[in-house]
Design an enzyme around this catalytic site. Structure first.
Site, short mmCIF file in Angstrom:
data_model
loop_
_atom_site.label_atom_id
_atom_site.label_comp_id
_atom_site.label_asym_id
_atom_site.label_seq_id
_atom_site.Cartn_x
_atom_site.Cartn_y
_atom_site.Cartn_z
N PRO A 57 13.51 -10.12 22.06
CA PRO A 57 12.66 -10.11 23.26
C PRO A 57 13.52 -10.11 24.52
O PRO A 57 14.10 -11.13 24.89
CB PRO A 57 11.84 -11.39 23.13
CG PRO A 57 12.67 -12.29 22.27
CD PRO A 57 13.43 -11.40 21.34
N VAL B 142 14.64 -10.04 28.38
CA VAL B 142 14.26 -10.46 29.72
C VAL B 142 15.37 -9.98 30.64
O VAL B 142 16.55 -10.12 30.31
CB VAL B 142 14.11 -11.99 29.83
CG1 VAL B 142 13.88 -12.40 31.28
CG2 VAL B 142 12.96 -12.47 28.97
N ASP C 193 18.48 -12.20 25.44
CA ASP C 193 17.57 -12.41 24.32
C ASP C 193 16.86 -13.75 24.54
O ASP C 193 17.49 -14.81 24.49
CB ASP C 193 18.37 -12.42 23.01
CG ASP C 193 17.49 -12.54 21.77
OD1 ASP C 193 16.33 -12.97 21.89
OD2 ASP C 193 18.00 -12.21 20.68
N HIS C 194 15.54 -13.69 24.77
CA HIS C 194 14.80 -14.90 25.13
C HIS C 194 14.66 -15.86 23.95
O HIS C 194 14.23 -17.01 24.13
CB HIS C 194 13.42 -14.53 25.68
CG HIS C 194 12.96 -15.45 26.78
ND1 HIS C 194 13.30 -16.77 26.84
CD2 HIS C 194 12.20 -15.22 27.88
CE1 HIS C 194 12.76 -17.33 27.91
NE2 HIS C 194 12.10 -16.41 28.56
N ARG C 195 15.00 -15.44 22.74
CA ARG C 195 15.02 -16.37 21.61
C ARG C 195 16.19 -17.34 21.74
O ARG C 195 16.12 -18.48 21.27
CB ARG C 195 15.15 -15.61 20.29
CG ARG C 195 14.00 -14.68 19.95
CD ARG C 195 14.33 -13.87 18.70
NE ARG C 195 15.54 -13.07 18.85
CZ ARG C 195 16.08 -12.32 17.88
NH1 ARG C 195 15.52 -12.30 16.69
NH2 ARG C 195 17.17 -11.62 18.11
#
Length: 457
Positions: A251, A253, A427-429
Site C-alpha cells: 500500500p 503512500v 509502504d504503509h504496512r
C-alpha cells in the site's frame, strides 16, 4: 590415443532464481576449440547481461540454441567433445548446479555409465556468475568404469547449424549513443541493417533508416505501416512485472516537501573547488544520497522489508542504497552495498561507477539485488515531483526533483532561492504517517541547512 566423449552444458540459474535467459550472441562456433572458463556466449537475464564461461575444455560439437532465443534454465544450449582422460583435471570438468553437464547417449539422455565414470558429486568452485568449473573427487575412476563410459559414448551428433554471422554478432550491435539516438527517433534497432565492422549499427545507419521501406516484408506485413511492435522481454519484462507486483501488493503512500536548497548548492560549489575532492564527480545527487543515509539513522523503519512468507518485519542494520538508472535496456535499480559506511568521497566514486556501469549495460545481477532503500533522480529530466513506485522488497523510495530558482520567503522578505521538491513513497504496512513524515522532514532539514547533520550523528 585417448578417447573422447560428448559433454552437454545446460543453461544455469544465473542468480535470484531466474527461470530463463535470452541468448544474445555466441562467441564460438561449431568446431572451435575452447579452453576452460573461456567466454562462449552472452546471455540476457531479466536483470542483466551476463557472459557465460565454458565449463569444459574441448571442441564445440553443437550449438542447440540460436541468438534471440529465450531458453529455460536447465535446457541444453551447447555440447562439447572432450577428452575423458582429462575430465578430472580441468580438461572437461562439469559445471555445478543448474548448469550441470553430462555425458549423453544416442537419444540425448544422460549416459548411466558416463555418470558412473564421473564418480561422486563434485565440489563447487564459485566464479562470477555462480557456476563454472568444479574440482571433482580425488579418487580415480576404475579402469572398468572408464572403458564402459568410453564404449557407450556415441559419435558426435549432427550439430545445429548456426550461421557464422549470427555467431559473431550481437542482436543488434551498436553503441550507447547510437541506441539513444534510435530511441529519440522512435526507431527499432532490430530493423536497422548495420554497415559497420561485423554488422555494427552506426549513427549514419540510424539517420539513413527510412522506416517502412527498410522493414523486411514479413515484419511489415504483421503490424502494418502505421505502428511498430517491440517484443516485451528481458529487463523491460522483469521491470513491468515487478512494478505491477509492487503497486498491487504494497500500500503506497506518497508525501511531498519543497525545500530551499541554496545552502546545499553553495556547499557543492565549495566542495568542487576543494583539493580533497579533485577528480571526484560531485552533483546534487551525491549530497542528497548522503543526506538520505544520515536521515535514516534517526528513522530506521524506512530501511526495512515485509516478509510475507514468515510474517515478519525485517529491519536492516546496513543500507544498500539503490539508484534508479535509465539504460538502453530499460530501467534498472543497481545498489551501492553498505553505502552507510562510505565517506562522501567514497560515495561519490561509487555513484559514478554505478551510473557508468549501468549506462554501458554491464550491471551484474548481484548489483541489482539486495537493495534496502532507493533514490530516483527525476530532476535530471526537468521534473519537479512524482509518485515513484517502490522497488520490490523495499519500504521506501525518494524522488529528487529539479533544482530551480524560485521566489522564497527568507526572514519575512521575498528572495530568489534555489528550490527542490522531494517526493517520498513508502509502504504503509511498514511505515506509518508519522515515521514517513519525520524522515522527509529530516531529509529536507539537511538539504536546507547541511550543518543540521551535526545534530543527527
Amino acid at each position: 590415443m585417448s578417447a573422447t566423449m560428448i559433454k552437454e552444458f545446460r543453461l544455469p540459474d544465473l542468480g535470484e532464481g531466474l527461470t530463463e535467459s535470452e541468448i544474445l550472441s555466441w562467441k564460438v562456433a561449431v568446431g572451435d576449440t575452447v579452453t576452460l572458463n573461456q567466454v562462449i556466449a552472452e546471455v540476457e537475464t531479466a536483470k542483466a547481461v551476463v557472459e557465460l564461461p565454458s565449463p569444459f575444455a574441448g571442441t564445440v560439437a553443437a550449438l542447440h540454441e540460436q541468438p534471440g532465443t529465450v531458453v529455460e534454465v536447465g535446457k541444453p544450449i551447447v555440447s562439447f567433445e572432450v577428452d575423458d582422460a582429462g575430465s578430472s583435471n580441468g580438461g572437461g570438468a562439469p559445471a555445478a548446479g543448474d548448469g550441470s553437464a553430462v555425458g549423453t547417449s544416442a537419444n540425448g539422455a544422460p549416459s548411466a555409465s558416463a555418470a558412473e565414470a564421473v564418480g561422486s558429486p563434485a565440489k563447487r568452485e564459485p566464479n562470477l556468475v555462480g557456476y563454472g568449473a568444479v574440482v571433482e573427487h580425488s579418487g580415480r575412476p576404475t579402469r572398468r568404469a572408464r572403458v564402459q563410459a568410453t564404449a557407450e559414448v556415441p559419435a558426435i551428433p549432427e550439430p545445429i547449424a548456426v550461421p557464422q554471422a549470427e555467431v559473431a554478432a550481437e542482436r543488434p550491435r551498436s553503441t550507447p549513443p547510437v541506441r539513444k539516438l534510435a530511441r529519440d527517433l522512435g526507431i527499432d534497432l532490430e530493423l536497422v541493417p548495420g554497415t559497420g565492422p561485423g554488422g555494427l549499427i552506426t549513427r549514419e545507419d540510424v539517420q539513413n533508416f527510412t522506416g517502412a521501406a527498410d522493414v523486411p516484408a514479413e515484419i511489415a506485413a504483421a503490424p502494418g505501416d502505421r505502428e511498430m511492435r517491440t517484443p516485451i522481454k528481458g529487463v523491460r519484462k522483469f521491470t513491468a512485472a515487478a512494478m505491477v507486483q509492487s503497486a498491487f501488493t504494497a500500500p503506497h503512500v506518497t508525501e511531498f516537501l519543497t525545500v530551499d536548497v541554496t545552502a546545499t548548492m553553495e556547499l557543492l560549489a565549495k566542495l568542487k573547488g576543494n583539493r580533497t575532492f579533485e577528480g571526484f564527480k560531485l552533483t546534487p545527487l551525491t549530497i542528497a544520497a548522503k543526506a538520505v543515509l544520515v536521515a535514516l539513522r534517526n528513522n530506521p523503519t524506512l530501511n526495512s522489508r515485509w516478509d510475507e512468507v514468515k510474517q515478519e518485519i525485517v529491519q536492516f542494520n546496513y543500507v544498500n542504497l539503490g539508484i534508479a538508472a535509465a539504460t538502453p535496456r530499460g530501467l534498472t535499480v543497481p545498489n551501492i552495498k553498505d553505502a552507510d559506511q562510505l565517506s562522501l568521497r567514497e560515495l561519490s566514486s561509487a555513484l559514478t561507477q554505478l551510473t557508468d556501469t549501468a549506462r554501458a549495460g554491464k550491471t551484474s545481477p548481484s548489483e541489482l539485488s539486495g537493495g534496502t532503500i532507493s533514490i530516483t533522480n527525476i530532476g535530471v529530466f526537468g521534473i519537479d515531483a512524482g509518485t515513484p513506485i517502490l522497488n520490490p522488497g523495499e519500504a521506501a523510495i525518494v524522488a529528487l526533483g529539479a533544482v530551480r530558482k524560485a521566489p522564497w520567503v527568507v526572514n519575512d522578505e521575498l528572495a530568489v532561492r534555489q528550490v527542490m521538491s522531494l517526493s517520498l513513497s513508502f509502504d504503509h504496512r511498514l511505515v506509518d504517517g508519522e515515521q514517513g513524515s519525520r524522515f522527509l522532514a529530516d531529509l529536507g532539514a539537511i538539504l536546507s541547512d547541511p550543518a543540521m547533520v551535526m545534530t543527527m550523528i
